[in-house]
Design a protein around this motif. Structure first.
Motif, short mmCIF file in Angstrom:
data_model
loop_
_atom_site.label_atom_id
_atom_site.label_comp_id
_atom_site.label_asym_id
_atom_site.label_seq_id
_atom_site.Cartn_x
_atom_site.Cartn_y
_atom_site.Cartn_z
N TYR A 200 11.23 1.35 18.79
CA TYR A 200 10.69 2.05 17.60
C TYR A 200 11.78 2.40 16.58
N SER A 201 12.95 1.77 16.67
CA SER A 201 14.07 2.17 15.80
C SER A 201 13.78 1.99 14.31
N GLU A 202 12.85 1.11 13.96
CA GLU A 202 12.53 0.90 12.54
C GLU A 202 11.36 1.77 12.09
N VAL A 203 10.77 2.50 13.02
CA VAL A 203 9.62 3.35 12.66
C VAL A 203 10.09 4.81 12.67
N ILE A 204 10.82 5.16 11.59
CA ILE A 204 11.39 6.49 11.48
C ILE A 204 10.83 7.12 10.22
N SER A 284 7.93 0.96 4.08
CA SER A 284 6.59 1.38 3.63
C SER A 284 5.65 1.53 4.82
N MET A 285 5.86 0.69 5.83
CA MET A 285 5.04 0.79 7.04
C MET A 285 5.38 2.10 7.79
N ALA A 286 6.67 2.38 7.87
CA ALA A 286 7.09 3.62 8.54
C ALA A 286 6.52 4.84 7.81
N GLU A 287 6.48 4.76 6.46
CA GLU A 287 5.93 5.88 5.68
C GLU A 287 4.45 6.08 5.99
N GLU A 288 3.74 4.98 6.13
CA GLU A 288 2.30 5.08 6.47
C GLU A 288 2.14 5.77 7.84
N TYR A 289 2.96 5.39 8.81
CA TYR A 289 2.88 6.05 10.12
C TYR A 289 3.23 7.53 9.99
N GLY A 290 4.17 7.82 9.09
CA GLY A 290 4.55 9.22 8.85
C GLY A 290 3.38 10.03 8.32
N ARG A 291 2.62 9.45 7.37
CA ARG A 291 1.45 10.17 6.82
C ARG A 291 0.43 10.41 7.93
#
Ligand code: PMP
Length: 379
Positions: A200-204, A284-291
């Protein structure tokens, strides 16, 4: 018929069991399996189709396509400031096979492996399958923070490896740099492998910066990094991952990889090259997961759950003790039946009293799931 008892003793993953049960029911919001709804970026799909049309697919070279190994080494250097040679990269069939190959390659009977609970269930299953013993550290009572003194309590001459996983599945937490450095300092003179699952290193998306233990020079010779494309590029079904290890270790692990799978799919290796060359920015994908993570965290906290502070990955791990003293499997099965929301019990990760919510569906779906949960708790 005789079956290896180590295999016989294994159970089908609880996550898969609940997902299968949910699939047979109508109108369930399924937040179980860690498989995002976001599709593989179009360019990867299009270019892979072209590649397949124009090339006869042959076995990939042992260890993986050189071009892909070069791209991965470049990615780790540019993104995380960690230097690996292309010959220290081993391409695997998903990070699952990277973990399996690593543990198969290093473990012998009765060796011990330190696993940090709550943990992804694959670690326990593999350690068991390879005749070794899992020794657990429960960090749920310490805000999911691991310290060297916790390791000191369990490490002994039988310990062969410790498995770290940040951002964590299921808690989404990241270990701050100071803690990573402290752990590296403690392990520097210990003769054990540090397996760092960085899938998950790119999903921050949190404020905490991601820091890999492979960045610590005093332990790099014993670190085996596990990573892949399933989460960073939504390529779960492509089954493509890799490990990074010093030459002397990689030289041994390549044999396990070769005698188990020959090579991963050549097409998927090509798709992974496109991923790194053309879709290097996945923020942008990580930001969506953040939301999504924010929405679920806030709603669960408003309802009264104690929620781990997720900084990455796409899971929310919440303590429900305020509502129920049921064990977590009974609790999630009741929620599934009455609220039609499928969740995973904490017991699937080795700690009871928790639920895991996978933020793998849209914000609207997650809102509906939280509404249903609220209604269930008030009924
Ligand atoms: N490690 C962790 C922590 C995971 O959550 C997963 C998938 N859920 C994997 C490894 C395996 O991923 P894959 O084999 O698709 O690369």
């Amino acid at each position: 018929m005789y079956i290896n008892p180590r295999v016989k003793e294994l159970e089908v993953s609880i996550i898969r069991q609940i997902a299968q049960k949910a699939a047979k029911m109508d109108d369930v919001i399924n937040l179980t399996i860690g498989e995002p709804d976001i599709p593989t970026p179009r360019v990867i799909v299009e270019k892979s189709i072209e590649y397949m049309k124009n090339n006869q697919l042959k076995y990939a070279p042992t260890g993986g396509l050189e071009e892909l190994r070069i791209e991965i080494a470049k990615f780790y250097d540019e993104k995380y400031g960690i230097k690996y040679d292309k010959d220290e990269v081993l391409i695997t069939c998903g990070s699952t096979e990277a973990l399996s190959t690593t543990l198969k390659g290093i473990l012998a009977k009765d060796d011990e492996v330190i696993i940090i609970n709550p943990a992804f269930s694959l670690y326990d299953a593999l350690v068991h399958m390879y005749d070794a013993k899992a020794v657990h550290i429960d960090v749920s009572k310490n805000d999911f923070i691991l310290t060297s003194s916790m390791i000191e309590e369990v490490i002994n001459e039988k310990t062969k490896a410790i498995i770290l996983n940040y951002p964590s599945n299921p808690s989404g937490t990241i270990l701050p740099k100071e803690n990573i450095v402290e752990i590296a300092n403690f392990l520097a003179n210990k003769d054990i492998y540090i397996i760092s699952d960085e899938i998950y290193s790119e999903v921050i998306f949190g404020k905490e910066e991601y820091y890999s233990i492979a960045k610590c020079d005093n332990v790099k010779d014993k670190v085996i990094v596990i990573n892949g494309f399933s989460k960073s590029h939504s390529m779960t079904g492509w089954r493509i991952g890799y490990l990074l290890a010093p030459l002397n270790i990689r030289k041994e692990l390549i044999k396990v990889n070769q005698y188990t799978i020959t090579s991963p799919s050549t097409l998927s290796e090509y798709g992974a090259i496109v991923a790194l060359q053309e879709v290097s920015d996945v923020s942008s994908m990580a930001e969506e997961y953040g939301r999504r993570a924010n929405l679920v965290t806030n709603r669960l906290r408003e309802l009264g759950f104690e929620v781990a502070d997720a900084q990455g990955a796409f899971y929310i791990f919440a303590n429900y003790k305020k509502f129920s003293d049921k064990d977590s499997l009974t609790f999630v099965l009741d929620i599934l039946e009455k609220a039609k929301v499928a969740l995973v019990p904490g017991s699937a990760f080795g700690v009871d009293g928790y639920i895991r919510v996978a933020c793998t569906l849209s914000l609207d779906n997650l809102k509906t799931a939280m509404d249903r949960l609220e209604k269930y708790l008030n009924s």
